[in-house]
Each structure stands twice: as C-alpha cells, then as structure tokens.
Design a protein around this motif. Structure first.
Motif, short mmCIF file in Angstrom:
data_model
loop_
_atom_site.label_atom_id
_atom_site.label_comp_id
_atom_site.label_asym_id
_atom_site.label_seq_id
_atom_site.Cartn_x
_atom_site.Cartn_y
_atom_site.Cartn_z
N MET A 1 2.31 14.21 -10.10
CA MET A 1 1.22 13.60 -10.84
C MET A 1 1.55 12.13 -11.07
SD MET A 1 -0.58 14.45 -14.56
CE MET A 1 0.29 15.95 -14.68
N ILE A 2 0.52 11.30 -10.97
CA ILE A 2 0.64 9.88 -11.27
C ILE A 2 -0.01 9.66 -12.62
CG2 ILE A 2 -0.05 7.55 -10.57
CD1 ILE A 2 -0.27 8.69 -7.66
N THR A 3 0.66 8.96 -13.52
CA THR A 3 0.06 8.70 -14.83
C THR A 3 -0.13 7.21 -15.03
OG1 THR A 3 2.22 8.69 -15.91
CG2 THR A 3 1.03 10.78 -15.89
N THR A 4 -1.22 6.88 -15.70
CA THR A 4 -1.55 5.51 -16.08
C THR A 4 -1.87 5.56 -17.57
OG1 THR A 4 -3.93 5.71 -15.66
CG2 THR A 4 -2.54 5.14 -13.76
N PRO A 5 -2.18 4.43 -18.19
CA PRO A 5 -2.44 4.49 -19.63
C PRO A 5 -3.52 5.49 -20.06
CG PRO A 5 -2.09 2.23 -18.98
CD PRO A 5 -2.11 3.05 -17.70
N ARG A 6 -4.60 5.61 -19.28
CA ARG A 6 -5.68 6.52 -19.68
C ARG A 6 -5.86 7.71 -18.76
NH1 ARG A 6 -10.84 2.83 -19.84
NH2 ARG A 6 -9.84 2.11 -17.93
N LEU A 7 -5.23 7.68 -17.60
CA LEU A 7 -5.53 8.68 -16.58
C LEU A 7 -4.31 9.46 -16.14
CD1 LEU A 7 -7.74 6.46 -14.22
CD2 LEU A 7 -8.53 8.05 -15.99
N GLN A 8 -4.59 10.67 -15.69
CA GLN A 8 -3.63 11.48 -14.97
C GLN A 8 -4.22 11.69 -13.59
OE1 GLN A 8 -3.62 14.94 -17.48
NE2 GLN A 8 -1.94 14.17 -18.72
N LEU A 9 -3.51 11.28 -12.56
CA LEU A 9 -3.95 11.48 -11.20
C LEU A 9 -3.26 12.73 -10.68
CD1 LEU A 9 -4.62 8.52 -11.88
CD2 LEU A 9 -4.22 7.97 -9.49
N LEU A 10 -4.01 13.79 -10.60
CA LEU A 10 -3.49 15.11 -10.26
C LEU A 10 -3.71 15.38 -8.77
CD1 LEU A 10 -2.36 17.85 -11.36
CD2 LEU A 10 -4.74 18.55 -11.59
N PRO A 11 -2.63 15.62 -8.01
CA PRO A 11 -2.81 15.87 -6.58
C PRO A 11 -3.56 17.18 -6.34
CG PRO A 11 -0.49 16.08 -7.18
CD PRO A 11 -1.23 15.67 -8.42
N CYS A 12 -4.46 17.12 -5.38
CA CYS A 12 -5.24 18.29 -5.00
C CYS A 12 -4.35 19.26 -4.24
CB CYS A 12 -6.41 17.84 -4.14
SG CYS A 12 -7.62 19.11 -3.84
N ALA B 1 1.01 16.60 0.40
CA ALA B 1 0.14 16.71 -0.79
C ALA B 1 0.06 15.42 -1.59
CB ALA B 1 0.62 17.86 -1.69
N HIS B 2 1.15 14.69 -1.71
CA HIS B 2 1.13 13.46 -2.52
C HIS B 2 0.50 12.29 -1.79
CE1 HIS B 2 3.19 15.21 -5.87
NE2 HIS B 2 4.10 15.70 -5.06
N TRP B 3 0.19 12.46 -0.51
CA TRP B 3 -0.44 11.40 0.28
C TRP B 3 -1.86 11.82 0.64
CZ3 TRP B 3 2.09 7.18 -0.26
CH2 TRP B 3 3.48 7.21 -0.44
N TRP B 4 -2.49 12.51 -0.28
CA TRP B 4 -3.80 13.07 0.00
C TRP B 4 -4.74 12.80 -1.17
CZ3 TRP B 4 -4.19 13.66 4.83
CH2 TRP B 4 -5.19 14.43 5.40
N LEU B 5 -5.57 13.74 -1.50
CA LEU B 5 -6.60 13.60 -2.52
C LEU B 5 -6.03 13.84 -3.92
CD1 LEU B 5 -9.72 13.29 -3.06
CD2 LEU B 5 -9.81 15.78 -2.97
N TYR B 6 -6.49 13.02 -4.88
CA TYR B 6 -6.14 13.18 -6.29
C TYR B 6 -7.41 13.26 -7.12
CZ TYR B 6 -1.25 11.73 -5.57
OH TYR B 6 0.06 11.65 -5.18
#
Length: 176
Positions: free
Chosen positions: A1-12, A64-69
């Motif tokens: 998962m990638i996290t930013t101040p407001r978002l969580q980018l969850l890999p599909c 998976a980490h180089w795909w859709l989030y």
C-alpha cells in the motif's frame, strides 16, 4: 500500500478484479471496506481491460505493485479515484495514469496520488524515469503532471487513444 497525507493507494488484487467483473459493484465496496458510492467506476474503467488485467495478474502476481490501485480517502473511507502503473518496469521506465471520481475532482487528489506513486516508483533503484500520457491540450491532467515535476516531451500516436502528449520525469529531477 502507498500512503499519502489523505489517501491510501491500495493495490488491486485478483479478488478485487473478480469483484469488478461482477455486475454488483457493492460487492467490491464491501471487499474494499469503503462506502458503496463507486458507480462511477463502471464509467471510468474499460471492462475488457479489467478482464485482461485480471488474467495478467493471476499469471504474474509479482506485478501487483506495478498495476492498478484504488485511491481510498483514509478518513472518509471512500474511493476517490483509481490509477497506478501500466505494467512492471521496462528498461528503467514505468508509465503512470489515474482517474479521479467526478465529485472528487479539483481537490488535489490527483496531485497527491501522483506524488505517492512517484515516491513509490523512485524508491526502486531500477526506476530511472516515469512517463505519462494525456490528451492533447492544456487540461487538469497536464496541470497535475507539470505540478509534480513532469515535462512535456512530444506528441505521439497511441494505438488506442490516437494523438496524445507524452510527459516524462527523470529520477534526478524528482524531489519530494
């Protein structure tokens, strides 16, 4: 998962793709633990691509980490957008893309998600540059790319989208 101040980018994951291929999108919302207001996904995602992506990810789980989030608002637990990379790195290059839900546009989510994806990409030593394509002309996506450090490179012919503008950010030019 990638996290930013407001978002969580969850890999599909494969189970997310399976839920997306069902006619009942609330099943996807339940799987993501988000509000079920994700009907806009049916308009933004090309379902033939989802099916092909699901098959590819099943055969290549390491990608998976180089795909859709899914871009999930951490506080409100809503999907504000989707995006990610268009496949694993090739010769030190990845391409990113994104789409923000209509009612979340112009609130900085595309910029924030792009910065998160750039940080993720450039944390990998093999990544030397990130590419992106936009429709020709000044628009919100070109503004996001310029704001995050990308520079316009050229007009190219995309087999699916026709003429597009190509943007590039080199690793040495990237700063948080």
């Amino acid at each position: 998962m990638i996290t930013t101040p407001r978002l969580q980018l969850l890999p599909c994951r494969p189970e997310h793709f399976a839920a997306m291929l069902q006619p009942d999108l609330p099943a996807l919302a339940q799987l993501l633990h988000v509000e079920p207001d994700i009907d806009w996904l049916q308009q933004d995602l090309v379902w033939e691509v989802v099916s092909q992506a699901a098959q590819f990810l099943t055969e290549h789980p390491e990608a998976a980490h180089w795909w859709l989030y899914f871009f999930i608002h951490a506080e409100y637990q809503q999907v504000v957008g989707v995006g990610g990379f268009k496949g694993p790195p090739t010769q030190g290059t990845v391409e990113l893309g994104y789409s923000i839900a209509p009612h979340f546009r112009q609130q900085g989510y595309a910029t924030e998600a792009t910065r998160g994806m750039l940080q993720f990409a450039f944390d990998h030593p093999e990544i030397l540059q990130v590419l992106a394509h936009t429709l020709p002309g000044i628009n919100y996506s070109t503004q996001v790319l310029a704001k995050t450090g990308f520079t316009f490179q050229q007009v190219i012919e995309d087999p699916e989208d026709g003429l597009v503008w190509q943007w590039r950010l080199l690793k040495p030019d990237y700063s948080v």
